[in-house]
Scaffold this motif. Structure first.
Motif, mmCIF file in Angstrom:
data_model
loop_
_atom_site.group_PDB
_atom_site.id
_atom_site.type_symbol
_atom_site.label_atom_id
_atom_site.label_comp_id
_atom_site.label_asym_id
_atom_site.label_seq_id
_atom_site.Cartn_x
_atom_site.Cartn_y
_atom_site.Cartn_z
ATOM 1 N N ALA A 2 -47.801 -28.367 6.948
ATOM 2 C CA ALA A 2 -48.979 -27.871 7.647
ATOM 3 C C ALA A 2 -49.597 -26.754 6.829
ATOM 4 O O ALA A 2 -49.257 -25.577 6.979
ATOM 5 C CB ALA A 2 -48.608 -27.377 9.038
ATOM 6 N N GLY A 3 -50.491 -27.119 5.943
ATOM 7 C CA GLY A 3 -51.131 -26.111 5.096
ATOM 8 C C GLY A 3 -50.142 -25.462 4.155
ATOM 9 O O GLY A 3 -49.523 -26.136 3.328
ATOM 10 N N ASP A 4 -49.938 -24.162 4.307
ATOM 11 C CA ASP A 4 -49.088 -23.423 3.373
ATOM 12 C C ASP A 4 -47.656 -23.292 3.847
ATOM 13 O O ASP A 4 -46.893 -22.496 3.310
ATOM 14 C CB ASP A 4 -49.677 -22.032 3.131
ATOM 15 N N HIS A 5 -47.263 -24.055 4.884
ATOM 16 C CA HIS A 5 -45.891 -23.974 5.381
ATOM 17 C C HIS A 5 -45.456 -25.333 5.933
ATOM 18 O O HIS A 5 -46.243 -26.286 5.947
ATOM 19 C CB HIS A 5 -45.787 -22.904 6.480
ATOM 20 N N LEU A 6 -44.210 -25.408 6.352
ATOM 21 C CA LEU A 6 -43.666 -26.627 6.937
ATOM 22 C C LEU A 6 -43.353 -26.379 8.402
ATOM 23 O O LEU A 6 -43.022 -25.254 8.792
ATOM 24 C CB LEU A 6 -42.383 -27.052 6.202
ATOM 25 N N GLU A 7 -43.449 -27.428 9.207
ATOM 26 C CA GLU A 7 -43.100 -27.337 10.623
ATOM 27 C C GLU A 7 -42.152 -28.476 10.982
ATOM 28 O O GLU A 7 -42.402 -29.625 10.639
ATOM 29 C CB GLU A 7 -44.348 -27.397 11.504
ATOM 30 N N ALA A 8 -41.062 -28.122 11.668
ATOM 31 C CA ALA A 8 -40.084 -29.130 12.093
ATOM 32 C C ALA A 8 -39.844 -28.996 13.587
ATOM 33 O O ALA A 8 -39.624 -27.891 14.095
ATOM 34 C CB ALA A 8 -38.771 -28.956 11.323
ATOM 35 N N ALA A 9 -39.895 -30.113 14.305
ATOM 36 C CA ALA A 9 -39.556 -30.104 15.726
ATOM 37 C C ALA A 9 -38.046 -29.979 15.868
ATOM 38 O O ALA A 9 -37.281 -30.627 15.138
ATOM 39 C CB ALA A 9 -40.039 -31.381 16.398
ATOM 40 N N VAL A 10 -37.604 -29.142 16.775
ATOM 41 C CA VAL A 10 -36.170 -28.933 17.018
ATOM 42 C C VAL A 10 -35.903 -29.149 18.500
ATOM 43 O O VAL A 10 -36.610 -28.612 19.356
ATOM 44 C CB VAL A 10 -35.744 -27.499 16.610
ATOM 45 N N HIS A 11 -34.881 -29.942 18.802
ATOM 46 C CA HIS A 11 -34.472 -30.194 20.176
ATOM 47 C C HIS A 11 -33.008 -29.797 20.324
ATOM 48 O O HIS A 11 -32.196 -30.053 19.435
ATOM 49 C CB HIS A 11 -34.624 -31.674 20.524
ATOM 50 N N PHE A 12 -32.675 -29.157 21.434
ATOM 51 C CA PHE A 12 -31.279 -28.832 21.702
ATOM 52 C C PHE A 12 -31.053 -28.881 23.205
ATOM 53 O O PHE A 12 -31.971 -28.623 23.993
ATOM 54 C CB PHE A 12 -30.894 -27.463 21.126
ATOM 55 N N GLY A 95 -28.030 -21.332 22.463
ATOM 56 C CA GLY A 95 -28.248 -22.706 22.018
ATOM 57 C C GLY A 95 -29.313 -22.799 20.948
ATOM 58 O O GLY A 95 -29.180 -23.582 19.988
ATOM 59 N N ALA A 96 -30.372 -22.018 21.091
ATOM 60 C CA ALA A 96 -31.439 -22.028 20.089
ATOM 61 C C ALA A 96 -30.920 -21.547 18.739
ATOM 62 O O ALA A 96 -31.219 -22.135 17.696
ATOM 63 C CB ALA A 96 -32.592 -21.152 20.558
ATOM 64 N N LEU A 97 -30.150 -20.472 18.762
ATOM 65 C CA LEU A 97 -29.604 -19.951 17.513
ATOM 66 C C LEU A 97 -28.665 -20.958 16.853
ATOM 67 O O LEU A 97 -28.709 -21.157 15.638
ATOM 68 C CB LEU A 97 -28.875 -18.638 17.768
ATOM 69 N N ALA A 98 -27.839 -21.627 17.658
ATOM 70 C CA ALA A 98 -26.923 -22.637 17.108
ATOM 71 C C ALA A 98 -27.703 -23.782 16.478
ATOM 72 O O ALA A 98 -27.330 -24.298 15.409
ATOM 73 C CB ALA A 98 -25.998 -23.151 18.206
ATOM 74 N N ALA A 99 -28.786 -24.204 17.136
ATOM 75 C CA ALA A 99 -29.591 -25.309 16.593
ATOM 76 C C ALA A 99 -30.218 -24.928 15.261
ATOM 77 O O ALA A 99 -30.229 -25.715 14.313
ATOM 78 C CB ALA A 99 -30.670 -25.688 17.604
ATOM 79 N N VAL A 100 -30.746 -23.716 15.172
ATOM 80 C CA VAL A 100 -31.369 -23.260 13.928
ATOM 81 C C VAL A 100 -30.328 -23.154 12.819
ATOM 82 O O VAL A 100 -30.576 -23.547 11.670
ATOM 83 C CB VAL A 100 -32.082 -21.916 14.157
ATOM 84 N N ARG A 101 -29.147 -22.637 13.142
ATOM 85 C CA ARG A 101 -28.104 -22.478 12.124
ATOM 86 C C ARG A 101 -27.635 -23.816 11.557
ATOM 87 O O ARG A 101 -27.142 -23.873 10.432
ATOM 88 C CB ARG A 101 -26.899 -21.717 12.686
ATOM 89 N N SER A 103 -29.615 -26.296 10.870
ATOM 90 C CA SER A 103 -30.651 -26.879 10.031
ATOM 91 C C SER A 103 -30.273 -26.766 8.555
ATOM 92 O O SER A 103 -29.853 -25.700 8.100
ATOM 93 C CB SER A 103 -31.980 -26.156 10.268
ATOM 94 N N PRO A 104 -30.430 -27.828 7.786
ATOM 95 C CA PRO A 104 -30.078 -27.772 6.356
ATOM 96 C C PRO A 104 -30.960 -26.831 5.556
ATOM 97 O O PRO A 104 -30.613 -26.461 4.435
ATOM 98 C CB PRO A 104 -30.254 -29.226 5.886
ATOM 99 N N GLN A 105 -32.111 -26.446 6.121
ATOM 100 C CA GLN A 105 -32.999 -25.521 5.403
ATOM 101 C C GLN A 105 -32.688 -24.052 5.677
ATOM 102 O O GLN A 105 -33.335 -23.168 5.121
ATOM 103 C CB GLN A 105 -34.461 -25.787 5.813
ATOM 104 N N ILE A 106 -31.692 -23.785 6.528
ATOM 105 C CA ILE A 106 -31.427 -22.419 6.973
ATOM 106 C C ILE A 106 -30.062 -21.940 6.485
ATOM 107 O O ILE A 106 -29.066 -22.680 6.527
ATOM 108 C CB ILE A 106 -31.475 -22.346 8.520
ATOM 109 N N ASP A 107 -30.016 -20.695 6.031
ATOM 110 C CA ASP A 107 -28.749 -20.036 5.706
ATOM 111 C C ASP A 107 -28.134 -19.556 7.021
ATOM 112 O O ASP A 107 -28.660 -18.640 7.660
ATOM 113 C CB ASP A 107 -29.007 -18.849 4.787
ATOM 114 N N PRO A 108 -27.026 -20.164 7.472
ATOM 115 C CA PRO A 108 -26.488 -19.835 8.797
ATOM 116 C C PRO A 108 -25.986 -18.408 8.930
ATOM 117 O O PRO A 108 -25.774 -17.930 10.049
ATOM 118 C CB PRO A 108 -25.338 -20.837 8.961
ATOM 119 N N ASN A 109 -25.804 -17.714 7.813
ATOM 120 C CA ASN A 109 -25.321 -16.337 7.865
ATOM 121 C C ASN A 109 -26.436 -15.299 7.898
ATOM 122 O O ASN A 109 -26.159 -14.100 7.941
ATOM 123 C CB ASN A 109 -24.422 -16.069 6.656
#
Length: 265
Positions: A2-12, A95-101, A103-109
Motif C-alpha cells: 500500500a504505497g510506501d508500506h505493507l499491510e497484512a490482515a491478522v486474525h486471532f 492474544g494480539a501480542l502473541a499473534a504479532v510475535r 509473524s515471520p516479519q516481526i522480531d518476537p523479542n
C-alpha cells in the motif's frame, strides 16, 4: 503493498471470539520491531494508516491495531471495559501480542504495547500474563483504582466539558474522599510487579484522569521499586495526547523516539 508500506490482515482467536486487525509493515526484508496498539475504553475500531501509524512504520517499526471485541470485523460483545471490567480486553491484548510475535516479519523479542487512557489498566496486567512484552509506552493512562478515576472524570467533566476545570485544591479534597471508598479494578499490584521499561505521558490539564495524583503514584512506585520508567507531564494538556489533533503536539513524536531508542538499543 500500500504505497510506501505493507499491510497484512491478522486474525486471532481469544476466549471464543475471532478478532481481526491490520499489521502495518515497513518495506524491505528482515524482522522488524513492533508496537501493538491498545485503545481506550469503548467501541474502537483499528487505527487506519494515519500520522501516528506512519511515524512508526516510516522509522522501521511495525504497527499492529485491531478492531476491539464486538467492533468492526471482530467477534464478541463490546465493551466490558466501559464498566471497569478488564478481563476480556486484557486477554485480547495478550492474544494480539502473541499473534504479532508469530509473524515471520516481526522480531518476537522487540514487541511492546503502545496505547492511551484505559490502556493503562490493561497493559501492565497483559505484560505480566504474556511475559513477552519488551516495553510499554502509554499516554493519559489509568493508573489508579477504577472508581477513583470514574469519580474524577464526573467531577472534572471529561474531555468534552466546556466548564472551568476544578482547581487542584478542590480535586485533592475530593480525591481524599474517593480514595477512602475506592472500589473496582486496582492496577497497583501489576504496576508493582512490572519489570520492563515504560513511558508514561500525562497531560497536566487532563479531565479524564487526575494528573497530579496519577503522577504521584507513578513516581512513588518508580522511587520505591527502582523502576526503569520515564514519566513526562505536559502542562495544561488534556487527555488526547495521541489524538488527531493532539492536546500537545510534542507527545506522539516523543513516544515514538522513546520506542525507537528502546527497540534499537
Amino acid at each position: 503493498r500500500a504505497g510506501d508500506h505493507l499491510e497484512a490482515a491478522v486474525h486471532f482467536t481469544c476466549s471464543g471470539s475471532r478478532l481481526t486487525g491490520t499489521l502495518y509493515l515497513p518495506p524491505g526484508n528482515g524482522r522488524h520491531a513492533a508496537v501493538v496498539w491498545l485503545h481506550g475504553s469503548g467501541a474502537e475500531p483499528r487505527l487506519s494508516y494515519g500520522p501516528l501509524v506512519a511515524s512508526y512504520v516510516g522509522d522501521g517499526i511495525a504497527f499492529f491495531s485491531y478492531d476491539k471485541r464486538g467492533v468492526g470485523e471482530s467477534e464478541g460483545k463490546c465493551c466490558p471495559d466501559v464498566y471497569g471490567h478488564f478481563n476480556l480486553v486484557t486477554a485480547d491484548a495478550v492474544g494480539a501480542l502473541a499473534a504479532v510475535r508469530r509473524s515471520p516479519q516481526i522480531d518476537p523479542n522487540r514487541v511492546g504495547f503502545l496505547g492511551a487512557s484505559a490502556a493503562g489498566w490493561v497493559a501492565p496486567r497483559a505484560a505480566e500474563a504474556s511475559k513477552h512484552v519488551a516495553f510499554l509506552a502509554l499516554a493519559s493512562p489509568g493508573v489508579l483504582q477504577h472508581s477513583i478515576v470514574a469519580h474524577f472524570e464526573q467531577f472534572a467533566g471529561g474531555s468534552e466539558s466546556t466548564k472551568p476545570r476544578p482547581s487542584e485544591a478542590a480535586i485533592a479534597k475530593k480525591y481524599a474522599e474517593w480514595k477512602r471508598d475506592a472500589s473496582g479494578f486496582d492496577p497497583r499490584p501489576y504496576l508493582e510487579r512490572l519489570d520492563i521499561p515504560a513511558l508514561w505521558l500525562i497531560g497536566g490539564g487532563d479531565r479524564n484522569i487526575p494528573p497530579v495524583q496519577s503522577v504521584a503514584a507513578l513516581r512513588s512506585l518508580k522511587r520505591e521499586r527502582g523502576k526503569d520508567w520515564t514519566i513526562i507531564v505536559f502542562p495544561g494538556a488534556g487527555h488526547g495526547l495521541f489524538d488527531s489533533p493532539p492536546t500537545d503536539p510534542r507527545a506522539a513524536p516523543l513516544a515514538e523516539a522513546w520506542v525507537r531508542r528502546h527497540v534499537r538499543g
